[in-house]
Motif scaffolding. Structure first.
Motif, short mmCIF file in Angstrom:
data_model
loop_
_atom_site.label_atom_id
_atom_site.label_comp_id
_atom_site.label_asym_id
_atom_site.label_seq_id
_atom_site.Cartn_x
_atom_site.Cartn_y
_atom_site.Cartn_z
N GLU A 298 1.04 2.61 -2.40
CA GLU A 298 0.02 1.81 -1.72
C GLU A 298 0.37 1.60 -0.24
O GLU A 298 -0.51 1.57 0.62
N ALA A 299 1.69 1.46 0.03
CA ALA A 299 2.11 1.23 1.41
C ALA A 299 2.32 2.53 2.18
O ALA A 299 2.66 2.50 3.37
N LYS A 300 2.11 3.67 1.55
CA LYS A 300 2.35 4.96 2.18
C LYS A 300 1.07 5.48 2.81
O LYS A 300 -0.01 5.37 2.23
N ASP A 324 6.90 9.70 -4.59
CA ASP A 324 7.35 10.08 -3.24
C ASP A 324 6.89 9.05 -2.22
O ASP A 324 6.55 9.38 -1.09
N GLY A 325 6.89 7.79 -2.65
CA GLY A 325 6.43 6.70 -1.79
C GLY A 325 7.47 6.22 -0.81
O GLY A 325 8.40 6.94 -0.44
N VAL A 326 7.35 4.95 -0.43
CA VAL A 326 8.17 4.42 0.67
C VAL A 326 9.59 4.10 0.24
O VAL A 326 10.47 3.90 1.07
N GLY A 327 9.87 4.02 -1.08
CA GLY A 327 11.21 3.70 -1.54
C GLY A 327 11.61 2.27 -1.21
O GLY A 327 10.80 1.46 -0.76
N MET A 328 12.88 1.97 -1.44
CA MET A 328 13.37 0.62 -1.12
C MET A 328 14.86 0.67 -0.85
O MET A 328 15.55 1.66 -1.20
N ASP A 329 15.37 -0.38 -0.25
CA ASP A 329 16.79 -0.47 0.05
C ASP A 329 17.58 -0.70 -1.24
O ASP A 329 17.24 -1.61 -2.02
N ILE A 367 17.96 3.69 -11.56
CA ILE A 367 16.99 3.80 -10.46
C ILE A 367 17.68 4.40 -9.24
O ILE A 367 18.71 3.89 -8.79
N GLU A 368 17.11 5.48 -8.74
CA GLU A 368 17.60 6.12 -7.51
C GLU A 368 16.52 5.97 -6.44
O GLU A 368 15.38 6.40 -6.64
N THR A 369 16.88 5.36 -5.32
CA THR A 369 15.89 5.12 -4.28
C THR A 369 16.58 4.93 -2.93
O THR A 369 17.79 4.66 -2.86
N ALA A 370 15.81 5.07 -1.88
CA ALA A 370 16.26 4.81 -0.51
C ALA A 370 15.01 4.66 0.34
O ALA A 370 13.96 5.22 0.01
N PRO A 371 15.08 3.93 1.44
CA PRO A 371 13.90 3.78 2.29
C PRO A 371 13.35 5.13 2.76
O PRO A 371 14.10 5.98 3.27
N GLY A 372 12.07 5.36 2.52
CA GLY A 372 11.41 6.59 2.93
C GLY A 372 11.67 7.77 2.02
O GLY A 372 11.16 8.87 2.27
N GLU A 373 12.44 7.58 0.93
CA GLU A 373 12.82 8.70 0.07
C GLU A 373 12.20 8.63 -1.32
O GLU A 373 12.55 9.41 -2.21
N GLY A 374 11.28 7.71 -1.54
CA GLY A 374 10.67 7.59 -2.86
C GLY A 374 11.61 6.93 -3.86
O GLY A 374 12.70 6.45 -3.51
N THR A 375 11.21 6.95 -5.12
CA THR A 375 11.98 6.28 -6.18
C THR A 375 11.93 7.12 -7.45
O THR A 375 10.87 7.63 -7.83
N LEU A 376 13.08 7.26 -8.10
CA LEU A 376 13.18 7.93 -9.40
C LEU A 376 13.75 6.94 -10.40
O LEU A 376 14.85 6.42 -10.23
N ILE A 377 12.99 6.66 -11.47
CA ILE A 377 13.41 5.71 -12.50
C ILE A 377 13.60 6.48 -13.81
O ILE A 377 12.71 7.23 -14.22
#
Length: 390
Positions: A298-300, A324-329, A367-377
């Motif tokens: 939604e934020a992408k 492949d969204g915004v990801g998170m810290d 959960i694998e994630t990083a800012p701008g790198e999307g998220t894999l759960i």
């Protein structure tokens, strides 16, 4: 039959062999009985076995047929003429002799329930039987009492009755703990449902309304999908479902979200048929997909892609949801899963907590994630789950 010495010798040999076999079997049976141990060891086994069975009957608390069945096992442990259990207002179980004293027991136990101290009642007050009445405590509360009746109440019976009362209290605490865990699980599911209702329902109804004039057929289709989705999400029975049922719920959810976002939300599915019947906690996949849409895409800017995979991994079913969204810290994610960030990603936190509660800490979300790198759960659950019915 001919009188043949050779035949006679053979018959005698067969008889001797048969006797040897019988004797051997008999000796083996005697040895196996002796292997049970000494009298003291057998008494210990019988005591532990009776306590185990009584504990099973008390899992439902100090009430009903469970307490009645437990009283039989506990009377055998104490060797008393009768054993009774009470809650704070009534006699809940009685086993053995002198049941005509049942109406008077609460009067005899009232002082114990008030003071929380074991009392011995003389026979002239309890129908010729001496009664040892000990309080049952659950934590700091006196929740009932246990009474053992015998011709003479010696020091041994007093100590044993007090120990039995303490043991019953522990069983009741375990029962309350299990009930609390069940209520917690139900509260977490209610929290997930609350997460769905304010945002998604409002947005879905707005999307449906936008099609009423321009595409009535599409609006009717979305209304049906919306009804099916909410019926599944707010159902009142069952803590478990199947991968197949959860995927159907996700399909309806994504149909409604695509009505809002159009081509901005793209979805790929790779599902192994053999894992469709795997049992999983109710509402454990849909919140992960909703998290991918709301917090990932939604934020992408521009279109976003969600990939849902379910694979057979030996004794486990492995489900992954990737966006492949915004990801998170990652540090913020750890804070979310630890419950230190209110209001955000409640779906992730609740699903992770429920998986750990049901299957153990090793089965929490990965959960694998990083800012701008999307998220894999990744969610990994056993395919065989005795006692869990969808």
């Amino acid at each position: 039959m001919p009188d043949n010495p050779l035949f006679t010798a053979a018959a005698i040999a067969v008889i001797v062999l048969a006797v040897a076999v019988v004797v051997g079997v008999g000796l083996k049976v005697i040895r196996s009985f002796r292997d049970l141990g000494t009298d003291a060891e057998r008494a210990t086994y019988n005591t532990l076995h009776a306590a185990s069975r009584a504990g099973q009957h008390l899992r439902g608390g100090l009430q009903g047929t469970g307490a009645a069945k437990a009283s039989k096992q506990l009377r055998a442990l104490l060797g008393s003429e009768a054993l009774a259990m009470t809650d704070t207002t009534d006699v809940v179980a009685w086993d053995g002799a002198a049941e005509e004293l049942r109406p008077t027991l609460m009067g005899l136990a009232s002082g114990v329930l008030t003071s929380g101290r074991t009392a011995v009642v003389a026979g002239d007050q309890s129908g010729g039987y001496s009664a040892v009445i000990a309080p049952i405590r659950a934590g700091s509360r006196v929740v009932g009492s246990v009474a053992a009746l015998a011709p003479v109440a010696g020091a041994g019976l007093v100590r044993a009755t007090s120990e039995v009362a303490d043991w019953i209290g522990v069983q009741l605490e375990l029962s309350e703990l299990e009930a609390s865990r069940t209520l917690l699980a139900e509260a977490e599911v209610r929290a997930l449902r609350a997460q769905i209702s304010p945002h998604f329902i409002y947005n879905s109804l707005n999307a449906i309304a936008s099609f009423i004039n321009t595409d009535p057929a599409r609006a009717r289709e979305l209304v049906v999908e919306f009804a099916d989705f909410t019926r599944y999400s707010f159902r009142r029975h069952g803590d478990f479902t199947t991968v197949a049922e959860e995927l159907r719920c996700i399909d309806r959810y994504l149909l409604l979200e695509r009505a809002r976002f159009g081509e901005r939300v793209q979805v790929s599915l790779r599902i192994a048929p053999e894992v469709l019947s795997t049992v999983i906690p109710f509402l454990s996949l849909q919140p992960l997909v909703e998290n991918a849409v709301r917090h990932g895409l939604e934020a992408k800017e521009g279109p976003g892609h969600i990939t849902i995979c379910a694979n057979d991994s030996g004794a486990f079913a492995e489900v992954t949801i990737e966006d492949d969204g915004v990801g998170m810290d990652p540090e913020h994610l750890r804070s979310v899963l630890a419950g230190h960030s209110d209001g955000e990603h409640v779906g992730l936190r609740n699903v992770d907590a429920r998986l750990r509660q049901v299957y153990g800490d090793e089965h929490g979300l990965v959960i694998e994630t990083a800012p701008g790198e999307g998220t894999l759960i990744t969610m990994r659950v056993p395919k065989s789950q005795p006692g869990h019915d969808a």
